[in-house]
Design a protein around this motif. Structure first.
Motif, short mmCIF file in Angstrom:
data_model
loop_
_atom_site.label_atom_id
_atom_site.label_comp_id
_atom_site.label_asym_id
_atom_site.label_seq_id
_atom_site.Cartn_x
_atom_site.Cartn_y
_atom_site.Cartn_z
N THR A 62 0.82 -1.21 0.00
CA THR A 62 0.00 0.00 0.00
C THR A 62 0.85 1.25 0.00
O THR A 62 0.58 2.21 -0.74
N ALA A 63 1.91 1.26 0.83
CA ALA A 63 2.79 2.43 0.87
C ALA A 63 3.42 2.68 -0.50
O ALA A 63 3.48 3.83 -0.97
N ALA A 64 3.86 1.61 -1.17
CA ALA A 64 4.49 1.77 -2.48
C ALA A 64 3.49 2.26 -3.52
O ALA A 64 3.80 3.15 -4.32
N VAL A 66 0.57 3.91 -3.07
CA VAL A 66 0.14 5.28 -2.80
C VAL A 66 1.26 6.27 -3.13
O VAL A 66 1.01 7.34 -3.70
N ALA A 67 2.49 5.92 -2.79
CA ALA A 67 3.61 6.83 -3.05
C ALA A 67 3.85 7.06 -4.54
O ALA A 67 4.28 8.14 -4.94
N CYS A 68 3.59 6.04 -5.35
CA CYS A 68 3.93 6.12 -6.77
C CYS A 68 2.76 6.49 -7.68
O CYS A 68 2.97 6.88 -8.83
N GLY A 132 -0.08 1.99 6.11
CA GLY A 132 0.68 2.01 4.87
C GLY A 132 0.24 3.12 3.95
O GLY A 132 1.08 3.76 3.29
N ALA A 133 -1.07 3.38 3.91
CA ALA A 133 -1.56 4.50 3.09
C ALA A 133 -1.01 5.83 3.61
O ALA A 133 -0.61 6.70 2.83
N GLY A 136 2.59 6.06 2.63
CA GLY A 136 2.70 6.35 1.21
C GLY A 136 2.48 7.82 0.90
O GLY A 136 3.18 8.39 0.05
N LYS A 140 5.09 10.34 -0.84
CA LYS A 140 4.75 11.13 -2.02
C LYS A 140 5.03 12.61 -1.77
O LYS A 140 5.56 13.31 -2.66
#
Length: 200
Positions: A62-64, A66-68, A132-133, A136, A140
Motif C-alpha cells: 500500500t505504501a508503495a 500510494v507513493a507512486c 501504509g496509506a 505512502g 509522495k
C-alpha cells in the motif's frame, strides 16, 4: 488567507500541492496504528502471527502504490506550472490541512471502523493497511519536496479546483499548477511546516 477560489482584485486562492498530499498522512498513520494495536487483542480466524505477516505485506504494498500513483501527472503539471500572480492569495498550511481533514473525516472514520472489523479475520492487517496509506502519502509528499527543490520553486493549486473536500491536487478539474519562489508561504518544500513558522 482565502479559502475560496477568488482572492482580492481577481487573484485566486492557492493551496500548496505537497501540503494537500501530506494532510492525510498523519491521521491515516495513527488510525492505522491504533486499529492494528486493538486488532492484536483478539486472535481472529487466522491467528495473530498470520495477521501480522499479512499486515506487513499490505503495509509495504500500500505504501508503495500510494507513493507512486499518478507521479507522471504531478510531474507533467509541475513542468508546465505558471508563475502565481501578484494578486493570488497563498493559503496557510494550517488551513489546507484543516480543510482536507474536515472534508475526509467521515471517510477516515469508516476506514478505521473497517480496519477494526477486519481484525476478526486477520488481526492487525486492516490497521497496517491504513498505516501504509499514511506512509505512502508522506513518501509522495517527500518526493514532491525533492521536485520542488530541484526546480527551486513551490507548487500550488487553485483552491476551487480541489473539490469540496479539498483533496484532489491532480483531479480532473485541475488544469495546471502555479509556482512561487522557494520562500513563499509558511510550508517548506514537501509540505512540512517551516522551522521558523508558528502555525500547525
Amino acid at each position: 488567507m482565502a479559502r475560496g477560489g477568488r482572492g482580492a482584485r481577481g487573484g485566486r486562492g492557492l493551496a500548496r500541492v505537497a501540503v494537500v498530499v501530506r494532510a492525510g498522512a498523519a491521521p491515516l498513520w495513527w488510525l492505522g496504528v491504533c486499529a492494528a494495536a486493538v486488532g492484536l487483542a483478539v486472535p481472529g480466524l487466522t491467528g495473530r502471527r498470520i495477521g501480522l505477516y499479512a499486515g506487513a505485506a499490505l503495509f509495504l504494498v500500500t505504501a508503495a502504490v500510494v507513493a507512486c500513483t499518478r507521479r507522471g501527472r504531478y510531474k507533467s503539471l509541475a513542468d508546465k506550472a505558471v508563475r502565481a500572480g501578484r494578486h493570488d492569495v497563498l493559503q496557510d498550511r494550517a488551513v489546507s490541512v484543516r480543510v482536507w481533514r474536515r472534508g475526509h473525516r467521515w471517510w477516515l472514520l469508516l476506514a478505521f471502523l473497517a480496519a477494526l472489523a477486519s481484525a476478526a479475520a486477520l488481526p492487525a492487517a486492516g490497521g497496517l493497511l491504513l498505516a501504509g496509506a499514511g506512509a505512502g502519502l508522506r513518501l509522495k509528499a517527500a518526493w514532491l519536496g525533492r521536485l520542488e527543490r530541484a526546480g527551486d520553486v513551490l507548487l500550488w493549486v487553485r483552491v476551487d479546483w480541489l473539490g469540496k473536500r479539498g483533496g484532489r491536487p491532480v483531479g480532473p478539474a485541475v488544469k495546471g499548477f502555479r509556482s512561487t519562489g522557494i520562500a513563499a508561504g509558511d510550508a517548506a518544500p514537501g509540505g512540512a511546516r517551516r522551522r521558523s513558522a508558528a502555525l500547525v
